[in-house]
Design an enzyme around this catalytic site. Structure first.
Site, PDB file in Angstrom:
ATOM      1  N   GLN A  17       0.774  -1.241   0.000  1.00 20.62           N
ATOM      2  CA  GLN A  17       0.000   0.000   0.000  1.00 20.62           C
ATOM      3  C   GLN A  17       0.811   1.301   0.000  1.00 20.62           C
ATOM      4  O   GLN A  17       0.477   2.239  -0.733  1.00 20.62           O
ATOM      5  CB  GLN A  17      -0.970   0.016   1.201  1.00 20.62           C
ATOM      6  N   THR A  74      13.766  -9.135 -12.240  1.00 22.32           N
ATOM      7  CA  THR A  74      14.975  -8.310 -12.136  1.00 22.32           C
ATOM      8  C   THR A  74      16.129  -9.048 -11.466  1.00 22.32           C
ATOM      9  O   THR A  74      17.164  -8.452 -11.197  1.00 22.32           O
ATOM     10  CB  THR A  74      14.671  -7.013 -11.358  1.00 22.32           C
ATOM     11  N   ASN A  96       9.378   0.339  -2.383  1.00 17.63           N
ATOM     12  CA  ASN A  96       9.163   0.131  -0.943  1.00 17.63           C
ATOM     13  C   ASN A  96       9.397  -1.337  -0.586  1.00 17.63           C
ATOM     14  O   ASN A  96       8.608  -1.972   0.086  1.00 17.63           O
ATOM     15  CB  ASN A  96       7.785   0.623  -0.482  1.00 17.63           C
ATOM     16  N   LYS A 137      11.371  -5.096   8.748  1.00 19.88           N
ATOM     17  CA  LYS A 137      10.292  -4.968   7.775  1.00 19.88           C
ATOM     18  C   LYS A 137       9.065  -4.449   8.521  1.00 19.88           C
ATOM     19  O   LYS A 137       8.856  -4.812   9.674  1.00 19.88           O
ATOM     20  CB  LYS A 137       9.970  -6.328   7.166  1.00 19.88           C
ATOM     21  N   GLU A 140       1.606  -1.590   8.154  1.00 17.37           N
ATOM     22  CA  GLU A 140       0.800  -0.493   8.688  1.00 17.37           C
ATOM     23  C   GLU A 140       0.775  -0.390  10.229  1.00 17.37           C
ATOM     24  O   GLU A 140       1.180   0.602  10.818  1.00 17.37           O
ATOM     25  CB  GLU A 140      -0.639  -0.682   8.169  1.00 17.37           C
ATOM     26  N   ASP A 169       0.713   3.510   6.017  1.00 14.41           N
ATOM     27  CA  ASP A 169       0.860   3.185   4.596  1.00 14.41           C
ATOM     28  C   ASP A 169       0.571   4.368   3.674  1.00 14.41           C
ATOM     29  O   ASP A 169       1.466   5.026   3.180  1.00 14.41           O
ATOM     30  CB  ASP A 169      -0.077   2.022   4.232  1.00 14.41           C
ATOM     31  N   GLY A 248      -7.658  19.409  20.664  1.00 12.08           N
ATOM     32  CA  GLY A 248      -7.148  20.769  20.517  1.00 12.08           C
ATOM     33  C   GLY A 248      -7.705  21.610  21.639  1.00 12.08           C
ATOM     34  O   GLY A 248      -7.907  21.119  22.756  1.00 12.08           O
ATOM     35  N   GLY A 249      -7.993  22.861  21.344  1.00  7.70           N
ATOM     36  CA  GLY A 249      -8.525  23.738  22.381  1.00  7.70           C
ATOM     37  C   GLY A 249     -10.031  23.614  22.559  1.00  7.70           C
ATOM     38  O   GLY A 249     -10.609  24.224  23.460  1.00  7.70           O
ATOM     39  N   GLN A 273     -17.106  24.694  20.844  1.00  6.01           N
ATOM     40  CA  GLN A 273     -16.186  25.798  20.531  1.00  6.01           C
ATOM     41  C   GLN A 273     -16.455  26.904  21.545  1.00  6.01           C
ATOM     42  O   GLN A 273     -17.628  27.258  21.765  1.00  6.01           O
ATOM     43  CB  GLN A 273     -16.536  26.310  19.138  1.00  6.01           C
TER      44      GLN A 273
END
Ligand code: COA
Length: 416
Positions: A17, A74, A96, A137, A140, A169, A248-249, A273
């Site tokens: 992937q 190859t 990869n 090796k 994910e 991935d 977050g905030g 918020q």
């Protein structure tokens, strides 16, 4: 309409992937991506998790669209010769493989650079060069654990948890694509290629940078006020798992809607918020909270944040997730229904924008895939089906100047 990456030739030595996600993106934007696969077998994902016997699995088709497939062994001398020729006439090689595989094949960075000084060699590995785990090796979930995502995901009373999102991935593939485009730009100026390397651990950590932020805050003050452990629970000296907290905030949580007892996805994500406090109170019918000092500031609300979420859930009891969002959007409250894959697959807006597309495959017929999440004003990527194994072998070899007889011989000797 011509595509910006037209004329860029990419040797796609990728599998599974992380690498394929990168080269697929470049193919959408016009690059000629030649997927090099072992004769007879090809990318392992062609046969993994098949839903139709004998037909390329969706795992493969959804990560390899718009590419051409060249089978090439190859490890044979002739295969190496063909690859050498291909390297000389290409712009980018993306791989990869497991650590050292390309070197063992005889194609070290030094050798490739000699063959083609303009070549960009782009690699994904589990860990970066020189890292004490560089020989490993990696898949994910291994990367999610190594990059800090797993230790910070899930609930405090449960084990480290991996995300369904492919942070190790596809995310690494996206980082690599940015690296390749940057190296291409650098080559425009210098004429020189370079090696671009992205590790899965680093890419996960890059997405977890707010957790590194939190570690340093925790080190300094001993608590993290936006986590559910605050103020009633306890903190150790490491960033805890924060469940569904906002991060977050703005405090937020996944809240139950009508039908949650039987539908595991009858939920919305609700965000409080700070400046939207008054509209929230109006939306949920708690106007008395608007000016109540026990609720007016984020700090005042913090120790009863789960009681507030409980009150909102009471309000949600008789509303489906879609009805709830339709009301809350009028009050400008950041929220969304928790959507299932089935709902996303049928979402008309996603179809219209080209984010969910139906494409054709020679053997499978029509299937759904995720199109380009990047939208351009002057280009609409056309998502095509993935290639069959070796579908373009002859055409690519012919284009490289091999004769019909040579191509026939390569086939007979199983070089291609
Ligand atoms: N012709 C001949 N040999 C080929 C070939 C071809 N066209 N294509 C690949 N090979 C060979 C390689 O040369 C290598 O051989 P060697 O180990 O004898 O030198 C072998 O096939 C492939 O090895 P490897 O990539 O290590 O495969 P694997 O199935 O054992 O491991 C991974 C798979 C994904 C774990 C590993 O490739 C990896 O860690 N990759 C880097 C991180 C990564 O991208 N992981 C995420 C994938 S989503």
């Amino acid at each position: 309409m011509s595509k910006p990456l037209e004329g860029i030739k990419i040797i796609d030595f990728t599998h599974v992937q992380a690498g394929p996600a990168c080269t697929q993106l470049l193919a959408w934007f016009g690059a000629d991506v030649i997927k090099v696969e072992r004769p007879g077998a090809g990318d392992v994902t062609r046969s993994q998790l098949r839903d139709i016997p004998g037909v390329d699995a969706l795992y493969f088709t959804m990560l390899n669209s718009n590419k051409r497939s060249l089978t090439l062994d190859t490890k044979t001398p002739e295969g190496k010769e063909i690859l050498t020729k291909l390297i000389k006439e290409s712009d980018v090689l993306v791989e990869n493989f497991g650590p050292g595989a390309l070197d063992r094949m005889g194609f070290t960075w030094e050798h490739i650079k000699e063959l083609n000084p303009g070549m960009i060699v782009a690699s994904v590995k589990g860990f970066s060069d020189g890292h004490h785990y560089e020989d490993l090796k990696v898949y994910e979930n291994v990367a999610q654990c190594a990059g800090g995502a797993a230790s910070t995901t899930g609930f405090d009373d449960g084990p480290p948890t991996v995300s369904a999102a492919a942070l190790g991935d596809s995310n690494t593939g996206m980082h690599l694509a940015i690296g390749i485009l940057t190296a291409l730009r650098a080559r425009d100026v210098s004429g020189k290629g370079q090696k671009v390397a992205v590790s899965m651990q680093d890419s996960v950590l890059n997405l977890c940078r707010v957790k590194l932020r939190d570690q340093q805050r925790l080190d300094r003050v001993g608590y993290l006020e936006e986590y559910p452990q605050y103020p009633h629970g306890t903190f150790s000296d490491v960033v805890p798992r924060g469940g569904n907290a906002g991060g977050g905030g703005q405090p937020g949580w996944v809240l139950k809607c009508k039908g949650w007892e039987t539908d595991p996805n009858a939920y919305i994500y609700f965000t409080i918020q700070g400046h939207a406090w008054a509209p929230i109170c109006r939306a949920i019918g708690k106007e008395e909270w608007i000016d109540d000092p026990a609720y007016t500031t984020a700090q005042a609300r913090q120790d009863k944040i789960f009681d507030i979420f409980g009150t909102i859930e009471d309000w949600l009891k008789d509303k489906t997730k879609f009805e709830a969002v339709d009301i809350l959007r009028k009050f400008d409250i950041p929220c969304a229904p928790v959507l299932t894959m089935k709902e996303l697959a049928n979402d008309e807006s996603l179809r219209a924008s080209g984010t969910i597309v139906e494409v054709d495959h020679k053997e499978r017929g029509k299937y759904l895939t995720v199109g380009s999440p990047i939208k351009f004003s002057d280009m609409k990527p056309e998502i095509k089906g993935s290639p069959l194994l070796g579908e373009h072998t002859d055409e690519i070899l012919e284009g490289m100047g091999y004769s019909q007889q040579q191509i026939k011989d390569f086939h007979e000797r199983r070089v291609v």
